[in-house]
Scaffold this motif. Structure first.
Motif, PDB file in Angstrom:
ATOM      1  N   VAL A 100      -3.919  -8.747  18.532  1.00  0.00           N
ATOM      2  CA  VAL A 100      -3.457  -9.237  17.056  1.00  0.00           C
ATOM      3  C   VAL A 100      -4.130  -7.869  16.639  1.00  0.00           C
ATOM      4  N   ILE A 101      -3.606  -7.545  15.012  1.00  0.00           N
ATOM      5  CA  ILE A 101      -3.507  -6.005  14.453  1.00  0.00           C
ATOM      6  C   ILE A 101      -4.563  -5.685  14.052  1.00  0.00           C
ATOM      7  N   GLY A 102      -4.419  -4.054  13.968  1.00  0.00           N
ATOM      8  CA  GLY A 102      -5.786  -3.429  12.651  1.00  0.00           C
ATOM      9  C   GLY A 102      -6.411  -2.515  12.672  1.00  0.00           C
ATOM     10  N   THR A 136      -6.602  -8.388   7.768  1.00  0.00           N
ATOM     11  CA  THR A 136      -6.186  -6.239   7.941  1.00  0.00           C
ATOM     12  C   THR A 136      -5.837  -5.719   6.267  1.00  0.00           C
ATOM     13  N   THR A 168      -5.379 -12.768  11.121  1.00  0.00           N
ATOM     14  CA  THR A 168      -5.273 -11.286  11.291  1.00  0.00           C
ATOM     15  C   THR A 168      -5.019 -10.336  10.229  1.00  0.00           C
ATOM     16  N   GLN A 214      -8.333  -5.193   4.764  1.00  0.00           N
ATOM     17  CA  GLN A 214      -8.919  -3.796   4.814  1.00  0.00           C
ATOM     18  C   GLN A 214      -8.285  -2.675   4.525  1.00  0.00           C
ATOM     19  N   PRO A 251       1.880  -5.084  16.273  1.00  0.00           N
ATOM     20  CA  PRO A 251       2.413  -5.959  17.369  1.00  0.00           C
ATOM     21  C   PRO A 251       3.278  -5.324  17.983  1.00  0.00           C
TER      22      PRO A 251
END
Lengths: 342, 523
Positions: B388-390, A219, A215, A222, B409
């Protein structure tokens, strides 16, 4: 007699006012360098370009055991300036900032280019750190207009960064002569928690699951895509390379970006292009035990190592300290004989 | 002639204003005034001026920066500039003949002549320039223009303007490579552009460096477009209204294989966008395909109409005003290393419980101009969604400028992560539903790390079924070290209107228009 000699030494060593004592025609005194810096700021403002300053600070001799005496420092500075002037470009300007500090003004030089200039300087001056007088030299930089709006402010930022760099784990754990994997082992092997770095655990019953790494990489990608015009560099160590990994499909969908992206995995030595990213397959089994990500751009830095410690559990180290991230990138490129780039 | 030319005066001193206003009134030019660069930008974007008279030493955004911003914007790129300065300066992008640079003192007669010359030059540039073909869509339909470009194997960019709307079709060797209409592109954009009956077009021959995004051959594409537009026109009565709220009757994670791709996409989108208009806007398929799919799915009871209480429907069409959007953009610019790179800022989300970020995201999806990031595991609710992250979504301000919601997080020792990813932070949202001591200490640690990087507006949202009791609230405030200027809200997951108001207030705080001093426990 001794008193007279001491006085002579003191009066002889007003380098900031008279740089001619160094005996190098390309070294300017602090008045000239300040004026030049102000003009360079105006020029950069007018043409919408950037320029950088690099401060070379002589901290100590004999691996930190000896504070440089004035005479010894003068002799050392002669060598340092001579070597520096051989390395820098014709348009770069060298001057005296303070008695222990030399400043370089690099016109038309952005953040990453100034980091490359520091790498070159450090390599050229490496002999001073490994032979007599075993000098400890600290390099710092600041870029206009990224870090400051005026020359004085820019120098203040670069000077402040000398202390930041000395406080950084990079200097404190003396990573200078260490290899990439030695640095990684030292970072993940210690319980660390300070402002810009800390160790933590993922997997098993810990706060974060194993998928955190995946993840996190997504990220970061992104961020790279959102920030595609910003210059940067990204290495992602994914243990064993496989086309089926989700990160590979994410990479295929990335369009042109100014960040140089490399996926690093264990495999037969070869390079492969995945969209705008490069897959580096290296025949090194150490890659199989560690996930790592090193990301550096003009605005941020992030580095993470996750060592498999027991089954699904990983002990991790992460940092937002740009000095460590940059040093790790440099060591990685050197140790695997990759093209040195930023 | 003078009456048609509206001039924007962006000056620093009152004396300059007095002199220029006298001059403009004598010359019978209407004018608007701005005392700083930000205001000037806002006015220029609001109503296109014929000329901008700007002082190089303008406060907030300097004259040369204002020039760069407006010249890079396609809407304002043709506006000539008159710079006033005490000394000669180099202005990047200065167009000799169109733009004027004058140093004080100056002769008003000479200035008037130069302004007239500048108007004439910019008008000529608009008339002739490097455009090969131009005209009105009411005289020559777009389909005819595209066929002509196809026959002649032209390469270049066909720009279309209809009121405030802008579109473009990119053609290479006569084939359509891509089309853009507002936020959409490819076939969907092309089919929308083909419905434009009025407006103007201009074709610029240039070498295209882009890849082909529209795969179909131009002849087939145009025939298919005409068929779909006819069908859309004929079936309009049968299709649902764009304001209808819809939901799914099926589990979208367990759909059978072999359905049409448009069905999968529509069903997935309905989860995030309950309004038909939003589904059509966000779906990559053409408007007709999406309308007909929604109609079919409604007929088969796979989709259902939703009834939403009237007081929970957000009636506003914009979250921030243009002035606030400009101020937020200024904040973002000041945080970035290079002005031209600045096109987004972050609102970080720290949440005490794993699913709170997801709940908030789904509550915010009703906000105008808000887009959920459907690829985010938090939003789509995968197995590990809790940890999760983002990015979970973003709100569009203007141009390419966006404010993104970024979930972080709440594990221990995440300081370096928070530092690294809060570079362009604009605000912080803390979500909580319990006052567990360990959680509070982690939230506090996270908040402190983020705010140590930059002081930004903070809002605390209690996402629970009921409002917290005052004792719980006090415990939370003490644990988090809540400051006077930080607002605390209580929000229920179904209250979209309230979520909109909280978000709107946060953006107001970010824009600096209203820094909140009173604590609001619930609205």
């Amino acid at each position: 007699m001794a008193q007279a000699k001491n006085n002579a030494e003191k009066t002889d060593f007003s380098l900031t006012a008279d740089s001619s004592k160094i005996g190098d025609a390309r070294l300017y005194d602090s008045y000239f360098i300040n004026e030049y810096g102000r003009l360079e700021t105006l020029r950069s403002e007018r043409y919408g370009s950037s320029f950088s300053v690099i401060v070379i600070h002589v901290e100590s001799f004999y691996h930190g055991k000896k504070i440089p005496s004035r005479k010894g420092l003068l002799e050392f500075l002669k060598i340092l300036v001579r070597t520096t002037n051989k390395v820098i470009r014709g348009c770069d300007i060298t001057g005296i900032l303070e008695d222990k500090r030399v400043i370089l003004i690099l016109p038309h030089t952005a953040y990453f280019d100034s980091l490359i200039a520091i790498r070159k300087l450090a390599r050229a001056l490496e002999f001073c750190t490994k032979t007599e007088p075993y000098a400890t030299i600290i390099y710092s930089q600041a870029t206009y207009p990224k870090d400051a709006n005026g020359y004085g402010e820019l120098v203040a930022v670069a000077t402040r960064r000398i202390q930041e760099r000395m406080d950084s784990l990079l200097e404190r754990l003396d990573f200078r002569g260490k290899l990439f994997w030695e640095m990684a082992a030292a970072l993940t092997g210690n319980e660390l928690e300070e402002k810009d770095y800390s160790t933590f655990y993922i997997g098993a019953d810990h706060d974060l699951p194993n998928s955190f790494i995946e993840t996190l990489n997504t990220t970061i990608l992104q961020e790279v895509v959102r920030n595609h015009r910003s210059r940067g560099i990204l290495y992602m160590g994914i243990k064993k390379y496989s086309e089926d990994l989700p990160i590979i499909s994410s990479l295929h969908s990335i369009n042109k970006t100014n960040t140089k992206i490399s996926i690093v995995g264990q495999g037969e030595d070869k390079k492969k292009q995945i969209g705008s990213a490069t897959a580096l397959l290296l025949s090194d089994n150490r890659l199989l035990n560690t996930y790592f990500t090193l990301f550096l751009n003009e605005d941020t830095a992030y580095g993470i190592f996750c060592n498999e410690s027991w089954g699904d559990a990983h002990s991790c180290f992460h940092t937002s300290d740009p000095y460590i991230v940059e040093a790790l990138i440099e060591k990685f490129q050197q140790d695997y004989s990759l093209q040195e780039m930023l | 002639m003078g009456k048609e030319k509206k001039i924007l005066l962006a000056l620093k001193s009152q004396e300059d204003f007095t002199e220029f206003i006298g001059f403009l009134e004598r010359a019978k030019y209407p004018y608007t005034m701005a005392t700083n660069g930000a205001k000037a930008m806002e006015l220029a974007l609001d109503e296109l001026p014929s000329l901008v008279i700007v002082d190089c030493q303008l406060p907030l955004i300097e004259g040369s920066h204002l020039f760069r911003i407006l010249r890079n914007n396609p809407y304002t790129s043709g506006v000539p500039f008159l710079f006033i300065s005490n000394r000669p300066l180099y202005i990047k992008g200065f167009n000799v003949g169109v733009d004027i640079f004058v140093t004080r003192p100056f002769l008003w007669e000479e200035l008037h002549e130069q302004i007239k010359r500048s108007f004439a030059c910019s008008a000529n540039a608009r008339k002739m320039g490097d455009k090969e073909i131009q005209g009105k869509l009411s005289r020559v339909p777009l389909v005819d223009i595209l066929q002509m470009l196809h026959m002649n194997k032209n390469e270049g960019e066909l720009n279309l303007t209809k009121g405030d709307l802008y579109g473009a079709v990119y053609v290479k060797d006569g084939e359509i490579y891509n089309a853009v209409c507002g936020k959409v592109e490819r076939e969907k954009a092309l089919f929308r552009l083909l419905t434009w009956k009025d407006g103007v077009f201009e074709f610029r021959p240039l070498r295209l460096g882009l890849g082909r995004k529209v795969k179909a051959r131009t002849n087939h594409l145009l025939m298919e477009a005409m068929r779909q537009l006819d069908e859309l026109e004929n079936s309009r009565d049968k299709f649902p209204s764009i304001d209808l709220r819809i939901g799914t009757n099926v589990d979208t994670n367990a759909l059978p294989t072999g359905l049409k791709p448009v069905m999968y996409e529509v069903l997935k989108l309905v989860e995030y966008y309950p309004r038909v208009g939003d589904v059509i806007e966000h779906c990559s398929f053409t408007d007709y395909e999406v309308y007909s799919t929604i109609a079919k799915l409604l007929d088969r009871d796979i989709l259902k109409e939703l009834e939403i209480e009237a007081d929970k429907i957000i009636d506003s069409t914009q979250t921030v005003t243009p002035a606030q959007a400009i101020k937020i953009k200024e904040k973002v610019i000041s945080n970035w290393s290079e002005m031209m790179l600045a096109d987004y800022g972050k609102v970080l989300i720290l949440s005490s419980s794993p699913d709170l970020a997801k709940t908030l995201a789904h509550t915010l999806k009703f906000i105008p101009d808000f887009s959920l990031n459907s690829k985010s595991p938090i939003v789509s609710g995968g197995a590990e969604s809790s940890r999760v992250i983002g990015e979970i979504g973003s709100i569009k301000l203007y141009g390419n400028m966006e404010v993104t919601l970024f979930s972080t997080p709440l594990a221990a020792r995440m300081g370096p992560f928070l530092r690294a990813f809060s570079t362009n932070i604009l605000g912080l949202i803390i979500l909580w539903d319990s006052t567990d001591a360990q959680l509070l200490s982690r939230l506090k640690a996270g908040k402190d790390v983020i705010l140590s990087k930059r002081r930004v507006p903070v809002v605390h949202i209690n996402l629970g079924a009921t409002e917290p009791e005052s004792q719980v609230l006090d415990e939370y405030c003490k644990g988090l070290g809540v400051k006077k200027e930080e607002n605390i809200y209580s929000l229920s997951s179904s209250d979209n209107k309230m979520a909109f108001e909280i978000f709107q207030r946060l953006l107001l705080d970010i824009s600096g228009e209203r820094f909140v001093t009173s604590r609001v426990h619930s609205l």
